[in-house]
Structures are given as C-alpha cells and as structure tokens.
Design an enzyme around this catalytic site. Structure first.
Site, mmCIF file in Angstrom:
data_model
loop_
_atom_site.group_PDB
_atom_site.id
_atom_site.type_symbol
_atom_site.label_atom_id
_atom_site.label_comp_id
_atom_site.label_asym_id
_atom_site.label_seq_id
_atom_site.Cartn_x
_atom_site.Cartn_y
_atom_site.Cartn_z
ATOM 1 N N TRP A 200 0.833 -1.011 -0.032
ATOM 2 C CA TRP A 200 0.084 0.032 -0.007
ATOM 3 C C TRP A 200 1.041 1.362 -0.039
ATOM 4 C CZ3 TRP A 200 -1.835 -4.370 0.911
ATOM 5 C CH2 TRP A 200 -3.164 -4.935 1.132
ATOM 6 N N ILE A 237 1.432 -3.338 -6.532
ATOM 7 C CA ILE A 237 1.378 -1.838 -5.822
ATOM 8 C C ILE A 237 -0.204 -1.605 -5.696
ATOM 9 C CG2 ILE A 237 1.913 0.533 -6.024
ATOM 10 C CD1 ILE A 237 4.390 -0.845 -5.323
ATOM 11 N N LYS A 238 -0.413 -1.290 -4.486
ATOM 12 C CA LYS A 238 -1.671 -0.541 -4.245
ATOM 13 C C LYS A 238 -1.610 0.853 -4.174
ATOM 14 C CE LYS A 238 -5.549 -0.125 -1.135
ATOM 15 N NZ LYS A 238 -6.036 -0.267 0.301
ATOM 16 N N GLN A 239 -2.464 1.499 -4.806
ATOM 17 C CA GLN A 239 -2.319 2.998 -4.636
ATOM 18 C C GLN A 239 -3.730 3.786 -5.087
ATOM 19 O OE1 GLN A 239 -1.359 6.108 -3.712
ATOM 20 N NE2 GLN A 239 0.815 5.364 -4.361
#
Length: 351
Positions: A200, A237-239
């Site tokens: 995150w 990837i968390k965005q």
C-alpha cells in the site's frame, strides 16, 4: 443487455473514458496484463514458491487467468476503528463474513488482519488466497499519531497459510525511512518463505496539502511512491487513483521541471493513472487502485469508473473494501462483480 452497454450506461456522463486515447506514454511501452503476467517474473529472482503464490493469486476467482485481480481488503477495524467501520453492517464485526464475501463475489483474494484471518485459517486458507496485512496505523492513541507499525511477524502469516503479505508505507512522513527499511526486510523474508508481497503506497505529510490543493493523490508524488515500492520488491502495488498532478512543483521540493510534466501526462485521469503505471516498471509490477470510501448510491458508478480508468491506463485491477462491506451482503457481492465485469469485457482495452 450486452456487458459493454451496461457499463456504458453505468458510466453515464463519464462514458467518454471508454474512447480516450492516451498519447503521452504510449501503451506500446507497457507490459499489458494478461495470462502471461506470472510468467513475466520467470527471469526475476523470485523463487518457484513465490511464482506459485503469485499464480494462486492471479488464477483464483472470476478474474483467474486474465492477469487482472480484484481483492477485498478489510483492515479498517484498526485504521478507522471497528465501530465506525462496521456500524453500517454489523455482520462484519465477525471476520468470517469478510472471507465469505470475498469468496461469494469471486475475488482473487482477501486481505485482512492477523487476528481475523488466523481465526478461520484452517477452514478457508486453502479455499481463497489469504493476504495478511502485517502493519497498521492504530488511532486509539491520543492525540492521534500517524505511523504504520508491525502487528505480527512474517512467519506468522506463512504459518497460517497466507499466499501473500500486505503492508503500508507512509511515504513522505517523518517515519518513512524506518518504514521503508522495515518493510523491505519483511518483503525479503516473505519471498524467502515463498509468499508474494503487496505494498500500500500512500503519501502522508501535512505539507502535501496546501491552501489551494491536496497533493496526497498527485500523480507525480504517488508515482514516485510506487517507484520506491517496486524498488523494495513489491510484487503488486496498491495506490489511490490520482486526482491531480504537479505536487513537486506546487509544494516546491524534489526534482522536477515543466518539461517533465508536459512529456508524461495531461490532466486526463487515464493519463494521470498511466504515470503511476509507468513508475511500476512500465507495468511489469501490477498497479491496483483502491476503491475509496462508501458514499451510498453513487458507489457503483464510482467503482466502475475507477476500474475503467485503471484498466485503460494499463493497471492490473482494483482493491475495494468499504464500498463492498458497508452495505448488505448481496449488494456487496454485486458491486464487486460489477468491477470484475470491466476487466472481463474485451471491448474495454488499454488506451
């Protein structure tokens, strides 16, 4: 009604997103998600066990084998307090219902806390990929402080049968140096044990919000957070979806010039998201955007819109919690499936 017509109807005035062509960063430069996604790690240092874990995640659920993921994340009981998070649907005080929601909706995996997943690990860890969130920002301390701290060990996650670990770093915060070092070490241990890693990548600094604009979701700042995230070997990837740009320029720090902004993006949401994808090694590491908080009747449209922007930008999926669990169970299933339809619809292509 055809799926594409249904999606167009849901988008309403935003249906033009389906026709946009991105010209700043060409799609030809990207690795587009597809059945080859896990194979793309074959030249990396990821072990066969990590590849197996990635395959379990990417090949599970309604989107299995497409290269896209839809993950249900529920750790708001720590981040936002359990009472505030679950009062709209008290069923989710019981973590088993979180797992059941992810399974019923056909999600690729469920991301939650050590305690919630561990309590039901023997019943479900072999039925749906578990993503154990290993750190949190707890807000019971008064006055509130904003720091991600470990809530358990990587080995604990592995022992309960987790497919992956998840972690948050507050890039730009006073504590970010420690968090980067802490999570880099945790990701290395997870890879040694054979688990995948999801980061995150959130920005957090009071100076990122000016009198004119909040740049916490600026494409240049979140993009750089992504780039640091892939550097410490996050597999996904968390965005947050970018809402603006020019964070470096307007705040007045970092390395930037006008030509950089001109060559990389316009103010179109697909272009802004593509800059995030580019910072994930041109899509070689998947970018999943978050669904954001629940606002009621507009949630379905906002979720579908976010999915369309992410997919057309070259992203790899959506990770959506509050829009799904802060409503009746069947409605939560429906909204998660509406997102999956975007990624399954072949007429929606990368812009």
């Amino acid at each position: 009604m055809k799926t594409i017509d249904k999606i167009t109807e849901v988008l309403g005035s935003d249906a033009s997103l389906l026709e946009y062509k991105s010209e700043k960063i060409s799609k030809d430069r990207l690795m587009i998600p597809g059945p080859h996604t896990v194979d793309s790690f074959a030249d990396s240092d990821r072990s066969p066990q990590v590849l197996k874990s990635l395959a379990q995640l990417y090949n599970h659920g309604a989107l299995g084998g497409t290269g896209y993921v839809n993950i249900l994340p529920v750790d708001q009981g720590i981040e936002h307090s359990a009472a505030f998070s679950f009062y709209k649907n008290q069923d989710y005080f019981d973590p088993e219902n979180i797992i059941k929601l992810a399974m019923e909706a056909g999600c690729n995996g469920v991301a939650s806390t050590f305690g919630g997943l561990a309590l039901h690990a023997r019943k479900y860890a072999h039925k749906i990929p578990f993503i154990v969130k290993i750190n949190h920002n707890e807000l019971l301390t008064y006055p509130n402080k904003y720091d991600q701290i470990p809530f358990g060990s990587v080995r604990e996650a592995w022992d309960m049968g987790a497919t992956a670990i998840g972690a948050t770093i507050y890039f730009g915060s006073e504590e970010s140096t420690r968090q980067i070092q802490e999570i880099a070490a945790a990701f290395e241990e997870a890879h040694q044990l054979g688990m995948a890693t999801i980061l995150w990548c959130y920005t957090r600094n009071s100076q990122f919000k000016t009198d004119q604009e909040d740049y916490h979701a600026a494409a240049d700042l979140t993009g750089q957070a992504n780039h640091i995230g892939v550097t410490i070997k996050a597999d996904i990837i968390k965005q947050k979806l970018p809402t603006t740009n020019f964070g470096y320029r307007e705040i007045g720090f970092g390395k930037q010039d006008d030509a950089m902004y001109e060559s990389l993006a316009t103010d179109h949401p697909i272009d802004l998201c593509r800059l995030q994808v580019a910072n994930c090694y041109m899509g070689k590491i998947g970018l999943i955007n978050s669904g954001g908080g629940s606002k009621g009747e507009s949630d379905v449209k906002k979720a579908v819109k976010t999915a369309v922007i992410n997919k057309r930008a070259g992203g790899s999926g959506l990770i959506m919690g509050r829009k799904a669990f802060q409503r009746p169970f069947s409605d939560g299933v429906d909204i998660l499936r509406s997102v999956q339809e975007v990624y399954l619809e072949k007429e929606i292509t990368v812009a």
